[in-house]
Design a protein around this motif. Sequence first.
Motif, PDB file in Angstrom:
ATOM      1  N   ARG A 164     -21.458  41.350   3.393  1.00 52.81           N
ATOM      2  CA  ARG A 164     -22.657  41.077   2.587  1.00 52.81           C
ATOM      3  C   ARG A 164     -22.943  39.564   2.541  1.00 52.81           C
ATOM      4  NH1 ARG A 164     -20.499  45.181  -0.656  1.00 52.81           N
ATOM      5  NH2 ARG A 164     -19.574  43.680  -2.089  1.00 52.81           N
ATOM      6  N   VAL A 184     -28.495  49.641   0.740  1.00 53.56           N
ATOM      7  CA  VAL A 184     -27.140  50.236   0.831  1.00 53.56           C
ATOM      8  C   VAL A 184     -27.140  51.627   0.223  1.00 53.56           C
ATOM      9  CG1 VAL A 184     -26.057  47.953   0.748  1.00 53.56           C
ATOM     10  CG2 VAL A 184     -26.370  49.265  -1.363  1.00 53.56           C
ATOM     11  N   LYS A 209     -24.283  49.409   4.208  1.00 55.86           N
ATOM     12  CA  LYS A 209     -25.684  49.180   4.612  1.00 55.86           C
ATOM     13  C   LYS A 209     -26.158  50.354   5.457  1.00 55.86           C
ATOM     14  CE  LYS A 209     -28.790  46.032   7.043  1.00 55.86           C
ATOM     15  NZ  LYS A 209     -28.944  44.806   7.838  1.00 55.86           N
ATOM     16  N   PRO A 239     -31.374  44.075   3.056  1.00 54.22           N
ATOM     17  CA  PRO A 239     -30.499  45.239   3.249  1.00 54.22           C
ATOM     18  C   PRO A 239     -30.657  46.293   2.148  1.00 54.22           C
ATOM     19  CG  PRO A 239     -29.281  43.228   3.619  1.00 54.22           C
ATOM     20  CD  PRO A 239     -30.590  42.816   3.032  1.00 54.22           C
ATOM     21  N   ILE A 295     -27.721  41.439  -0.219  1.00 53.59           N
ATOM     22  CA  ILE A 295     -26.989  42.694  -0.434  1.00 53.59           C
ATOM     23  C   ILE A 295     -26.542  42.738  -1.884  1.00 53.59           C
ATOM     24  CG2 ILE A 295     -24.881  43.971   0.118  1.00 53.59           C
ATOM     25  CD1 ILE A 295     -25.159  43.127   2.955  1.00 53.59           C
ATOM     26  N   GLN A 320     -24.364  38.550   5.799  1.00 56.71           N
ATOM     27  CA  GLN A 320     -25.769  38.928   5.925  1.00 56.71           C
ATOM     28  C   GLN A 320     -26.654  38.064   5.038  1.00 56.71           C
ATOM     29  OE1 GLN A 320     -25.968  43.094   5.161  1.00 56.71           O
ATOM     30  NE2 GLN A 320     -25.033  43.667   7.119  1.00 56.71           N
TER      31      GLN A 320
END
Length: 435
Positions: A280, A341, A395, A339, A293, A283
């Motif tokens: 996370r 999840v 994700k 993202p 995230i 990202q």
Amino acid sequence: MRKQSKWKLQVLAIATSGALLFTGPSALANSLDDLKGQQREIQQKKNSINSNIKETEGKINQNESKIDQIMAQIQALDTEILATEKNISNVLNEIKKTTDEIETLKASIVELERKIEERDKLLKERIRAVQVSGGSVSYLDVLLGANSFVDFIDRFSAVNTLMEADRTILKEQADDKKQLEEERASLEKKLAEQEESKNKLVNLKSSLDKQKASKGTLVDQLEAEQAKLLEQKKGFETEYDEVLNIDADLQNKIVAEQKRLAEVARKAAEEKKRKAAEERKRQQSASGSSVAIPEVSSGAWTKPANGTFTSGYGYRMHPIYGKGKMHYGVDFANSTGTPVVSAADGVVSYASPLSTYGNVIMVTHSIDGQTFTSLYAHLSKINVSVGQVVSKGDKIGAIGTTGNSTGPHLHFEIHVGNWEGMTANSVNPLRYISI
């Protein structure tokens, strides 16, 4: 055979210990199954030994019953032998008594024989006297030779006396001889009967002694077999104790292995969580946003995406149609590519465009025995496929503006049970997630 079995158990114990001490990480994955397999083998061995113990106990009880029966027979024989010995003793006393009577009779016989001999001499003298007188003198001549009636009477009286004396002598002689023969025959018969009775009793006692000896030999054999069975049972019990010790050791190893595996699982979960957090962050760093995230929360559910909460569950003024309409989910606005999840552990049940939803992912969850379906709409990307298992916080896609949408955002729904359309079984997602 018992030694061979004991050796196998010792080898099994050594192999078990060796498996735990010298195996590497890859082998340890199967160690719990191996231990449980060994435990099943040990249980089978315990059942087999226990069966042998029960079978041996049955033989011991049967032997004990036989010994008791034979001992009862021996006691009965002892009683009979004692009675026979008493009878033999009584007969021997009778024989002694009869023998004493015979000895007494012999003395009487000697006396009787003396009297008979004296009578024989007297009779011989009478005969000789008659012969000396010429042999022609008779009792009639004596009577006829009387000189007068008085002399005749005297002579007649004398003749009668002589004749009576002769008759008495002859009768006594005959009676004594008869008595002698009768008494001798009676005692000899009685003695013979007693000897026969004694011989029968002696033979009976000999037979009883042989029976007792035979029974005693059988008891000796049974007692020897009993001792052997008891030793065999003791051996089985010792072997059973050894198996129990190994079983207890295996149980301890199984418990330890389960604890070890639980610790491995815990560490694996922590490692997975750590890697997810790193992913996370990566990202987030790649997107340049610190809220790319969402942080995975504790419990069964977590927030599906970061962003601004723009619309809740319930009636609202529709942004496109411009009139009041039921909103069956919640919206999170953020930039395209943010993202998305999975809100909980589950299996992807849909991953494709769907009508005005645009690109949609559905995940089916089983939480505390209850089935739920979460829906993620208007996605710019779909990163999973149907049937894929996902964990909470994994994700699965990215925020977009596909379908009927006025801007990039995530439309998120939760349905109790399977998804059967927008309106069926829908619940307010804020019951399960926080914003």
